[in-house]
Enzyme design. Structure first.
Site, PDB file in Angstrom:
ATOM      1  N   ARG A 153       0.830  -1.091   0.086  1.00 49.99           N
ATOM      2  CA  ARG A 153       0.322  -0.279   0.070  1.00 49.99           C
ATOM      3  C   ARG A 153       0.504   1.110   0.274  1.00 49.99           C
ATOM      4  NH1 ARG A 153      -3.298  -2.732   4.604  1.00 49.99           N
ATOM      5  NH2 ARG A 153      -4.639  -4.636   4.000  1.00 49.99           N
ATOM      6  N   ARG A 204     -10.731   3.132   5.691  1.00 42.28           N
ATOM      7  CA  ARG A 204      -9.199   2.831   5.590  1.00 42.28           C
ATOM      8  C   ARG A 204      -9.183   3.658   4.337  1.00 42.28           C
ATOM      9  NH1 ARG A 204      -6.676  -2.505   7.057  1.00 42.28           N
ATOM     10  NH2 ARG A 204      -6.821  -3.058   5.345  1.00 42.28           N
ATOM     11  N   ARG A 228     -12.986  -9.597   1.282  1.00 38.35           N
ATOM     12  CA  ARG A 228     -12.985  -9.239   2.516  1.00 38.35           C
ATOM     13  C   ARG A 228     -13.553  -9.308   3.563  1.00 38.35           C
ATOM     14  NH1 ARG A 228      -7.270  -7.042   4.133  1.00 38.35           N
ATOM     15  NH2 ARG A 228      -5.928  -7.461   2.545  1.00 38.35           N
TER      16      ARG A 228
HETATM   17  P1  ADP Z   1      -6.808  -3.758  10.361  1.00 38.24           P
HETATM   18  O1  ADP Z   1      -5.495  -3.605  11.178  1.00 38.24           O
HETATM   19  O2  ADP Z   1      -7.421  -5.017  11.113  1.00 38.24           O
HETATM   20  O3  ADP Z   1      -6.435  -4.270   8.996  1.00 38.24           O
HETATM   21  P2  ADP Z   1      -6.648  -1.554  10.992  1.00 38.24           P
HETATM   22  O4  ADP Z   1      -5.915  -1.132  12.684  1.00 38.24           O
HETATM   23  O5  ADP Z   1      -5.731  -0.638   9.862  1.00 38.24           O
HETATM   24  O6  ADP Z   1      -7.210  -2.228  10.578  1.00 38.24           O
HETATM   25  O7  ADP Z   1      -8.168  -0.542  10.723  1.00 38.24           O
HETATM   26  C1  ADP Z   1      -8.728  -0.759  10.043  1.00 38.24           C
HETATM   27  C2  ADP Z   1      -8.972   0.970  10.429  1.00 38.24           C
HETATM   28  O8  ADP Z   1     -10.057   1.000  11.200  1.00 38.24           O
HETATM   29  C3  ADP Z   1      -8.463   2.218  10.610  1.00 38.24           C
HETATM   30  O9  ADP Z   1      -9.173   3.581   9.182  1.00 38.24           O
HETATM   31  C4  ADP Z   1      -8.436   1.952  12.259  1.00 38.24           C
HETATM   32  O10 ADP Z   1      -8.124   4.364  11.984  1.00 38.24           O
HETATM   33  C5  ADP Z   1      -9.915   2.126  12.032  1.00 38.24           C
HETATM   34  N1  ADP Z   1     -10.135   1.339  13.566  1.00 38.24           N
HETATM   35  C6  ADP Z   1      -9.800   0.762  14.305  1.00 38.24           C
HETATM   36  N2  ADP Z   1      -9.557   1.193  15.658  1.00 38.24           N
HETATM   37  C7  ADP Z   1     -11.556   1.740  15.943  1.00 38.24           C
HETATM   38  C8  ADP Z   1     -12.013   1.943  16.684  1.00 38.24           C
HETATM   39  N3  ADP Z   1     -12.178   0.970  17.673  1.00 38.24           N
HETATM   40  N4  ADP Z   1     -13.158   2.425  16.302  1.00 38.24           N
HETATM   41  C9  ADP Z   1     -12.918   3.094  15.344  1.00 38.24           C
HETATM   42  N5  ADP Z   1     -12.576   2.952  13.915  1.00 38.24           N
HETATM   43  C10 ADP Z   1     -10.970   2.455  14.712  1.00 38.24           C
HETATM   44  P1  5GP Z   2      -3.727  -6.536   4.936  1.00 39.96           P
HETATM   45  O1  5GP Z   2      -2.923  -7.452   3.921  1.00 39.96           O
HETATM   46  O2  5GP Z   2      -5.116  -6.241   5.559  1.00 39.96           O
HETATM   47  O3  5GP Z   2      -2.446  -6.868   5.363  1.00 39.96           O
HETATM   48  O4  5GP Z   2      -3.747  -8.841   5.997  1.00 39.96           O
HETATM   49  C1  5GP Z   2      -4.623  -9.484   5.399  1.00 39.96           C
HETATM   50  C2  5GP Z   2      -4.725 -10.629   6.192  1.00 39.96           C
HETATM   51  O5  5GP Z   2      -3.636 -11.202   6.256  1.00 39.96           O
HETATM   52  C3  5GP Z   2      -4.991  -9.844   8.271  1.00 39.96           C
HETATM   53  O6  5GP Z   2      -6.060 -10.795   8.188  1.00 39.96           O
HETATM   54  C4  5GP Z   2      -3.462  -9.949   8.709  1.00 39.96           C
HETATM   55  O7  5GP Z   2      -3.607 -10.618  10.087  1.00 39.96           O
HETATM   56  C5  5GP Z   2      -3.497 -11.410   7.755  1.00 39.96           C
HETATM   57  N1  5GP Z   2      -1.335 -11.765   7.672  1.00 39.96           N
HETATM   58  C6  5GP Z   2      -0.994 -11.017   7.973  1.00 39.96           C
HETATM   59  N2  5GP Z   2       0.530 -11.648   7.811  1.00 39.96           N
HETATM   60  C7  5GP Z   2       0.332 -12.840   7.508  1.00 39.96           C
HETATM   61  C8  5GP Z   2       0.787 -13.639   7.846  1.00 39.96           C
HETATM   62  O8  5GP Z   2       1.923 -14.114   8.004  1.00 39.96           O
HETATM   63  N3  5GP Z   2       0.108 -15.288   8.284  1.00 39.96           N
HETATM   64  C9  5GP Z   2      -1.023 -15.505   8.006  1.00 39.96           C
HETATM   65  N4  5GP Z   2      -1.663 -16.119   7.582  1.00 39.96           N
HETATM   66  N5  5GP Z   2      -1.981 -13.979   7.873  1.00 39.96           N
HETATM   67  C10 5GP Z   2      -1.315 -12.882   7.721  1.00 39.96           C
END
Ligand code: ADP
Ligand code: 5GP
Length: 393
Positions: free
Chosen positions: A168, A261, A272
């Site tokens: 990203r 996001r 997703r």
């Molecule tokens: P993940 O890593 O699980 O994919 P992220 O940490 O990237 O999720 O969070 C997704 C989005 O939600 C981000 O834009 C983040 O700022 C927002 N976010 C995370 N926790 C909360 C919350 N408790 N309330 C509202 N927005 C949140």
């Molecule tokens: P993102 O593309 O949003 O970074 O991650 C997508 C998903 O892949 C998330 O659910 C994250 O937890 C999972 N993921 C990230 N790294 C790993 C990894 O090393 N192993 C597995 N099994 N899942 C992962």
């Protein structure tokens, strides 16, 4: 019966020279472990002599290999691994296991169709348990982990996964992920470099052994952000961890966060969200997750996460004083059932009355291709009585 093994191969020994080797017999096989050269070009070689066929073979060697020392001793443990005690090494590097017939090695013998051995570094104590964090995409895992790292930078370290998905905009290679080609990653998975891997939302993701070891070697508690399939694999592996699943307060809120996001295409968002339903279902699998947290209010969820981590903290005992006492020294070793007697040959230590140590290998945990934890060491004062308590083989 073919070629006879050279006489020197029977029994283990240490040589004073730069090139040295030990030979350990397990069943029909003799494992010859040798150090070659010195400095940057040095390496440890492994050869196997099959007494039955009278032939030598060079095995495929898995795991991170030890840096050679000026010599080593070798002791068989459980008929499936050899404890290698390095000479002149500090306590954070003196004990290594060469696995020759453990489940990990057996599995890779089958996959690779060759002789296989695997190195695993021995670590004193049990160390803090890694933390596995799972939950649907957009639930806030990354946000929670970032907060944790910011507040406790020297306590926690992030396991940087490999992925075949494109970076990203703000993602940095080696920091957020190791962005990689699929064929490269698949090859590394096939030779056992990964603790787990899974196809997630159409891309390959995985945790390399190296990623986890880099964090633990830095003395930090490892945090893994992986999907539910990955969590299942880690549960089934030798890595003992704390498993936490983050739930969204509602499906609508999850969708809102994922869209807000703004990192995925509409098609990806849809994929997703579909996968989120499956993950929420699979997370209910009995015994998979130790804790469930709802990320409604971010601060509340973060406080609850910290509470869980405080509960499960299990930092190993400090062995710094032993480190100072032992390293660097040379040694001889002998073994009883699950105890290895280390005799340290150092005038300074003898003068201090501490030249024998008992290395307890009765509670080993983990193993190749990660660390072998649970080693314990105690020094014994060399009164004749205390030494007599240990029957030398
Ligand atoms: P993940 O890593 O699980 O994919 P992220 O940490 O990237 O999720 O969070 C997704 C989005 O939600 C981000 O834009 C983040 O700022 C927002 N976010 C995370 N926790 C909360 C919350 N408790 N309330 C509202 N927005 C949140
Ligand atoms: P993102 O593309 O949003 O970074 O991650 C997508 C998903 O892949 C998330 O659910 C994250 O937890 C999972 N993921 C990230 N790294 C790993 C990894 O090393 N192993 C597995 N099994 N899942 C992962």
């Amino acid at each position: 019966m073919g070629e006879e093994a050279p006489e020197f191969l029977f029994g283990s020994f240490i040589s004073e020279t730069q090139d040295y080797q030990t030979a350990t017999t397990i069943g029909d096989k003799i494992y010859v472990v040798g150090g070659v050269g010195d400095g940057a070009k040095s390496s440890i070689s492994i050869k196997i002599f099959d007494k039955f066929t009278g032939t030598w073979s060079i095995p495929t060697v898995l795991g991170t290999q030890p840096v050679p020392s000026k010599g080593h001793s070798a002791v068989i443990l459980n008929n499936d691994r050899i404890l290698i005690v390095k000479r002149d090494s500090s306590l954070d590097d003196f004990a290594w296991f060469l696995e020759v017939d453990t489940p990990f090695v057996k599995e890779h013998k089958k996959i690779l169709g060759t002789e296989v051995v695997a190195w695993s570094k021995g670590v004193l104590g049990n160390g803090p348990k890694p933390i596995v964090i799972s939950g649907p995409s957009g639930v806030g895992k990354g946000t929670l982990i970032t907060k944790l790292m910011k507040e406790f930078p020297s306590t926690f370290g992030f396991s940087v996964s490999h992925t075949t998905r494109a970076p990203r905009e703000k993602e940095i290679d080696g920091v957020h992920y190791h962005f990689t080609e699929r064929n490269v990653m698949e090859k590394d998975i096939s030779v056992g470099k990964f603790l787990e891997s899974a196809l997630v939302h159409g891309n390959l993701y995985g945790t390399s052994i190296e990623a986890v070891e880099a964090v633990t070697d830095a003395g930090k508690r490892c945090v893994l952000d992986i999907d539910v399939q990955g969590a299942r694999s880690v549960r089934a592996s030798s890595l003992e961890a704390v498993f936490i699943f983050i739930c969204p307060p509602s499906f609508e809120e999850l969708e809102k966060r994922l869209r807000a996001r703004g990192t995925e295409t509409e098609e990806q968002v849809q994929k997703r969200l579909r996968n989120a339903r499956t993950e929420l279902e699979q997370a209910k699998f009995p015994g998979l997750f130790d804790h469930f947290l709802v990320n409604d209010n971010l601060e509340t969820c973060y406080e609850n996460l910290k509470k869980i981590l405080a509960l499960d903290e299990n930092f190993g005992a400090s062995y710094e004083s032993f480190m100072q006492n032992i390293a660097p020294v040379s040694h001889t070793i002998s073994k009883t059932d699950s105890k290895v007697l280390l005799r340290i040959e150092s005038n300074e230590i003898e003068a201090a009355g501490r030249n024998s140590y008992v290395l307890d290998v009765s509670s080993l945990k983990g193993g190749a291709s990660g660390r072998t934890r649970g080693l314990n060491i105690n020094h014994i004062y060399p009164s004749e009585d205390s030494l007599n308590d240990i029957k030398l083989l």
